[in-house]
Enzyme design. Structure first.
Site, mmCIF file in Angstrom:
data_model
loop_
_atom_site.group_PDB
_atom_site.id
_atom_site.type_symbol
_atom_site.label_atom_id
_atom_site.label_comp_id
_atom_site.label_asym_id
_atom_site.label_seq_id
_atom_site.Cartn_x
_atom_site.Cartn_y
_atom_site.Cartn_z
ATOM 1 N N ASP A 1 76.520 49.363 127.547
ATOM 2 C CA ASP A 1 75.778 48.291 126.883
ATOM 3 C C ASP A 1 74.302 48.690 126.851
ATOM 4 O O ASP A 1 73.726 49.035 127.890
ATOM 5 C CB ASP A 1 75.954 46.975 127.636
ATOM 6 C CG ASP A 1 75.199 45.829 126.984
ATOM 7 O OD1 ASP A 1 75.799 45.129 126.152
ATOM 8 O OD2 ASP A 1 74.012 45.629 127.324
ATOM 9 N N ASN B 1 65.228 44.247 118.601
ATOM 10 C CA ASN B 1 65.314 43.449 117.377
ATOM 11 C C ASN B 1 64.102 42.534 117.213
ATOM 12 O O ASN B 1 63.553 42.385 116.116
ATOM 13 C CB ASN B 1 66.596 42.609 117.384
ATOM 14 C CG ASN B 1 67.827 43.405 117.019
ATOM 15 O OD1 ASN B 1 67.738 44.396 116.309
ATOM 16 N ND2 ASN B 1 68.974 42.991 117.524
ATOM 17 N N HIS C 1 65.607 43.730 112.758
ATOM 18 C CA HIS C 1 67.036 44.049 112.849
ATOM 19 C C HIS C 1 67.365 45.408 112.233
ATOM 20 O O HIS C 1 68.354 46.039 112.625
ATOM 21 C CB HIS C 1 67.861 42.946 112.181
ATOM 22 C CG HIS C 1 67.884 41.673 112.976
ATOM 23 N ND1 HIS C 1 68.721 41.491 114.058
ATOM 24 C CD2 HIS C 1 67.170 40.531 112.869
ATOM 25 C CE1 HIS C 1 68.538 40.296 114.580
ATOM 26 N NE2 HIS C 1 67.589 39.682 113.876
ATOM 27 N N ASP D 1 69.733 48.169 113.940
ATOM 28 C CA ASP D 1 70.831 48.901 113.290
ATOM 29 C C ASP D 1 70.631 50.408 113.420
ATOM 30 O O ASP D 1 71.584 51.161 113.681
ATOM 31 C CB ASP D 1 70.922 48.523 111.812
ATOM 32 C CG ASP D 1 71.468 47.116 111.614
ATOM 33 O OD1 ASP D 1 71.993 46.534 112.582
ATOM 34 O OD2 ASP D 1 71.363 46.596 110.484
ATOM 35 N N GLU E 1 75.985 45.381 120.803
ATOM 36 C CA GLU E 1 75.388 46.618 121.307
ATOM 37 C C GLU E 1 76.258 47.275 122.374
ATOM 38 O O GLU E 1 75.785 48.106 123.148
ATOM 39 C CB GLU E 1 73.989 46.341 121.869
ATOM 40 C CG GLU E 1 73.938 45.443 123.083
ATOM 41 C CD GLU E 1 73.826 43.962 122.746
ATOM 42 O OE1 GLU E 1 73.303 43.212 123.588
ATOM 43 O OE2 GLU E 1 74.262 43.560 121.647
#
Length: 307
Positions: free
Chosen positions: A184, A192, A197, A201, A227
Site C-alpha cells: 500500500d 492527490n 489526481h 494516476d 493504491e
C-alpha cells in the site's frame, strides 16, 4: 436477392467495428452483428454471457459453413469427374475428326469448371479462415483487457481470482509454495491533495512499471484496489518474497516519480503471507492484507509477516 451468409455478416461486423473504432468486446460484437443481420440491438440489451454465446454461435456457424462448402465441393468434383469419364469414353469410340475435337473441347471446358469451383472454394475458405483468425485475435485481446487494469497494466481483481485459483491448484497437485505480498503506497492521499489526481494516476502507473521490472516472469502484479497492489509469487517462501519486496523498495527509492518537474518520493507498507496447507487463495490474500495493516500501524514504510 439471397440473404448474406454468416461469413459475410461476420466480416461486415469486424469491418464496422474497425470503422467505428469500437473496442472489440463481446457486447460490441453481438450488437453490431445483430445490426448487420437487420436486427438492431443496444449494448445494454446484451448481457456479457448472452453476448459471448452469440460470438460462440457465430464461430460455430462459420465452421459449419466450412464443412458444408467442402462437402459440397467434394460432391461437385465427383459429379464432374464422372461426367469427364463419360466424355472420355465417348472420345475413345469416336472416329470422326470433328466429333473428336468437340469432345476434347468439352473435356477442357469441364476441367476448367472444376478448376473454377476449386478456386472459388479456396477463396471462400481463405476469407472465412481470415475472419476466424481475426475474431480469435480480437477476442483474445478483449479477454486480456478484461483481466487488466487500464491505468497500470497490472492484473485486476478478476485476473487475480483466476491466477490465485490456478496457483493454489498447482500447489495442491504438485507441492511447492505460493506467497503473496500486499503493498500500500504510504500517504497517497497527500499526493492527490498536493499535486492533483493526474499526479496520483501517474504515481500508480510508475509503481506498476517499477514493480514489473523487479518481478520474475512467473510472478504477477495485481492492482488490488486504489493504491494497493498484490504481488503473487509462485514457488517463493517468506524469505524470497521479502527479498522481492526489499528490492522493490530499493528501486522505488532510487527512482522517484518526476511530475511537473517535482520529484515525488514514494514509500510503501507491505504484508506478506505464505499459503498454508488446506488454505484457499481468498484466505491467503486476507492474511496478507491483515499483515499490511499491522505494518501501517507500526509506522508505515515497513514489512510485516502474517501469522
Amino acid at each position: 436477392m439471397s440473404p448474406p451468409s454468416v461469413a459475410d455478416l461476420a466480416r461486415a461486423t469486424l469491418l464496422a467495428l474497425a470503422e467505428r473504432q469500437l473496442p472489440a468486446t463481446p457486447e460490441n460484437y453481438a450488437r453490431v452483428y445483430a445490426e448487420m443481420a437487420g436486427k438492431p440491438a443496444t449494448a445494454s440489451q446484451q448481457p456479457l454471457s448472452h453476448a459471448s454465446s452469440n460470438i460462440v454461435a457465430m464461430v460455430r456457424q462459420l465452421v459449419d459453413r466450412i464443412i458444408h462448402r467442402t462437402a459440397s465441393l467434394s460432391e461437385e468434383l465427383q459429379a464432374r469427374n464422372a461426367d469427364i469419364r463419360g466424355t472420355v469414353d465417348e472420345l475413345g469410340s469416336a472416329e470422326e475428326k470433328e466429333l473428336i475435337l468437340r469432345l476434347a473441347q468439352a473435356i477442357t471446358e469441364k476441367a476448367d469448371l472444376i478448376h473454377l469451383s476449386v478456386v472459388q472454394t479456396q477463396n471462400e475458405l481463405a476469407a472465412t479462415r481470415s475472419t476466424l483468425e481475426r475474431m480469435g485475435c480480437e477476442l483474445s485481446e478483449t479477454r486480456q483487457s478484461l483481466l487488466e487494469d487500464a491505468l497500470t497494466g497490472a492484473q485486476n481483481r478478476r485476473g487475480m481470482d483466476a491466477l490465485l485459483m490456478r496457483e493454489v491448484a498447482r500447489v495442491r497437485r504438485h507441492g511447492g509454495r505460493l506467497t503473496v505480498a500486499m503493498i500500500d503506497i504510504d500517504h497517497f492521499k497527500e499526493v492527490n491533495d498536493r499535486f492533483g489526481h493526474d499526479a496520483g494516476d501517474a504515481l500508480l502507473a510508475h509503481i506498476g512499471m517499477v514493480a514489473r521490472s523487479v518481478l520474475r516472469e512467473s510472478d504477477a502484479l495485481v492492482r488490488y484496489g486504489g493504491e494497493e497492489f498484490l504481488l503473487i509469487l509462485p514457488d517463493a517462501d517468506i524469505q524470497g518474497a521479502g527479498f522481492v519486496v526489499d528490492r522493490l523498495r530499493e528501486m522505488i527509492a532510487r527512482s522517484p516519480l518526476l511530475y511537473d518537474q517535482h520529484p515525488i518520493a514514494i514509500t510503501f507498507s507491505c504484508g506478506i503471507a505464505c499459503l498454508a496447507e488446506g488454505e484457499n487463495g481468498h484466505s491467503l490474500v486476507l492474511r496478507a492484507d491483515r499483515a499490511l495493516y499491522d505494518a501501517k500501524r507500526a509506522g508505515r514504510n515497513c514489512t510485516h509477516i502474517a501469522n
